[in-house]
Scaffold this motif. Structure first.
Motif, short mmCIF file in Angstrom:
data_model
loop_
_atom_site.label_atom_id
_atom_site.label_comp_id
_atom_site.label_asym_id
_atom_site.label_seq_id
_atom_site.Cartn_x
_atom_site.Cartn_y
_atom_site.Cartn_z
N VAL A 85 0.87 -1.21 0.03
CA VAL A 85 -0.07 -0.17 0.02
C VAL A 85 0.91 1.25 0.02
O VAL A 85 1.79 1.53 0.90
CB VAL A 85 -0.91 0.03 1.24
N ALA A 86 0.82 2.04 -1.09
CA ALA A 86 1.51 3.51 -1.19
C ALA A 86 0.26 4.54 -1.04
O ALA A 86 -0.51 4.46 -1.89
CB ALA A 86 2.28 3.38 -2.38
N GLU A 87 0.83 5.53 -0.22
CA GLU A 87 -0.02 6.80 -0.14
C GLU A 87 0.98 8.08 -0.27
O GLU A 87 2.19 8.08 0.22
CB GLU A 87 -0.66 6.78 1.42
N LEU A 88 0.37 8.91 -0.93
CA LEU A 88 1.11 10.04 -1.16
C LEU A 88 -0.15 11.23 -1.16
O LEU A 88 -1.19 10.96 -1.24
CB LEU A 88 1.63 10.22 -2.69
N PRO A 89 0.57 12.54 -0.61
CA PRO A 89 -0.19 13.69 -0.71
C PRO A 89 -1.04 14.05 -1.98
O PRO A 89 -0.23 13.79 -3.01
CB PRO A 89 0.44 14.82 -0.13
#
Length: 402
Positions: free
Chosen positions: A377-381
């Motif tokens: 799982v990758a999250e970015l603004p």
């Protein structure tokens, strides 16, 4: 040309036989010629115009010795602020004022010399307060004795300016040396960052590309005895992947490589299908900013490469979505392959990507999935690709499945 390459590119050197000299801060020897100001006092001693010449001579010798010692200590940062340096400076001041009060005339010039020595030792608020007090005292002594060829205020002015200019020059020189050291450190840091970027790009590029080539080669070998056309199609794919890899490596070397998330998702489907894994891609939400797409594209590439290599899965789901403030990519499989439990993020590639995402204000998590298999799982603004175009439309601006 990248910043680091610009810093380390070769430049033309001096011609053969020429010595390369780099300007640096002045040394203590540059302040020794100022002792010539005491020649007038020495002349008075030599000509017998000074009462008690033995006392004057010993005072002259002691002052010169202390001056040399203080000046040399002033150019050594470790010794400059020591108690010994201040004791020597106090002794030097006592001798200077004693000689100036006792003999006046040319002996008053020892006060500017004493101020010059103060400029090599004192720093900060002590410097300004000390020089002002010293200048006032020098003017008072010159006025009291009143037998010097110059006006009394010139002695005070000369005393102040000697210490102030000396301290300013030395402080500026030290600052220049610190800036040079900082510039060299920045150059080394830039080179290290460039090497890190290059190694990460090569790892991501070659790891994924070689995995796809191996999988498609195995598929071509299996299909060749039964379906030559399908095998040739796999060979065509291998050629296309190889050519694309060459282009990407050139772009990585020059530092201008950009990754498209849509392209990476298409390649992921192709690689998974060739490996006998069913790809499922869900994408919703408005378009993402190029920088966000590039980072998520790297994550998709690395995660799918790991699925193809290690998972033993039959199905892989890639989901791209966004909330009002975050963009997310999730890659899950139903495999039973080995999972690295050495940390929250396993594998060299995922660790490098976790660092990249953290630097961009995001996060990367990986581990066993809730329903088995493995999950990344990758999250970015979240940043709009086109400012204002999707304002107020939310995540429903675009949706759909591949």
């Amino acid at each position: 040309m990248s910043f680091a390459a610009h810093l380390i590119r070769p430049v033309k050197g001096p011609r053969r036989g020429a010595r390369l000299r780099r300007p640096g801060p002045p040394g203590p020897y540059t302040l020794l010629p100022w002792l010539l100001l005491g020649l007038g006092a020495f002349s008075d001693l030599w000509q017998g115009e000074t009462p008690n010449p033995w006392i004057g001579g010993l005072g002259l010798l002691a002052f010169n010795s202390l001056y040399v010692s203080v000046v040399f200590r002033g150019f050594d940062r470790r010794r400059r602020g020591s108690a010994t340096s201040y004791r020597l400076l106090v002794a030097m001041g006592a001798i200077a004022f004693s000689l100036a009060i006792g003999y006046a005339g040319n002996w008053l010039l020892f006060l500017p010399l004493f101020s010059l020595a103060c400029g090599t030792i004192l720093r900060g608020r002590w410097l300004g307060a000390g020089l002002i007090a010293l200048a006032l005292c020098a003017s008072a002594v010159a006025t009291w004795r009143g037998d010097h060829s110059s006006e009394s205020w010139t002695i005070g002015y000369g005393t102040f300016i000697s210490g102030a200019v000396t301290a300013a020059i030395l402080t500026l020189s030290e600052t220049v040396m610190e800036l040079r050291a900082t510039r060299q450190e920045l150059a080394r840091s830039a080179v290290e960052q460039e090497r890190l970027r290059f190694s990460r790009d090569l790892h991501d590029l070659l790891g994924h590309t070689l995995s796809v080539i191996v999988v498609k080669s195995e598929a071509a070998r299996r299909l060749a005895p039964h379906d030559l056309d399908a095998a040739l199609a796999q060979v065509d794919d291998i050629e296309s992947v190889g050519r694309q890899a060459l282009t990407e490596i050139r772009e990585a070397v020059t530092g201008y490589r950009e990754v498209s998330l849509a392209t990476e998702l298409e390649r992921a489907c192709s690689a998974l299908t060739a490996a006998g894994i069913e790809p499922v891609v869900h994408r919703s939400g408005p378009p993402l900013a190029p920088g966000t797409e590039a980072l998520l594209g790297w994550v998709a590439r690395e995660a799918v490469t790991n699925v193809v290599r290690h998972s033993g899965a039959t199905r892989c789901v890639l989901t791209v979505g966004s909330t009002p403030d975050r963009a997310r990519l999730t890659v899950t499989d139903d495999g039973t392959g080995p999972v690295d439990t050495s940390g929250p993020v396993g594998g060299t590639g995922l660790k490098g990507l976790a660092e990249r995402l953290a630097a961009a204000g995001g996060s990367l998590e990986s581990g066993p999935g809730r329903d088995g298999g493995f999950s990344v799982v990758a999250e970015l603004p979240y940043e709009d690709a086109y400012e204002g175009e999707y304002e107020g439309q939310g995540s429903a601006a675009a949706s759909g499945d591949y």
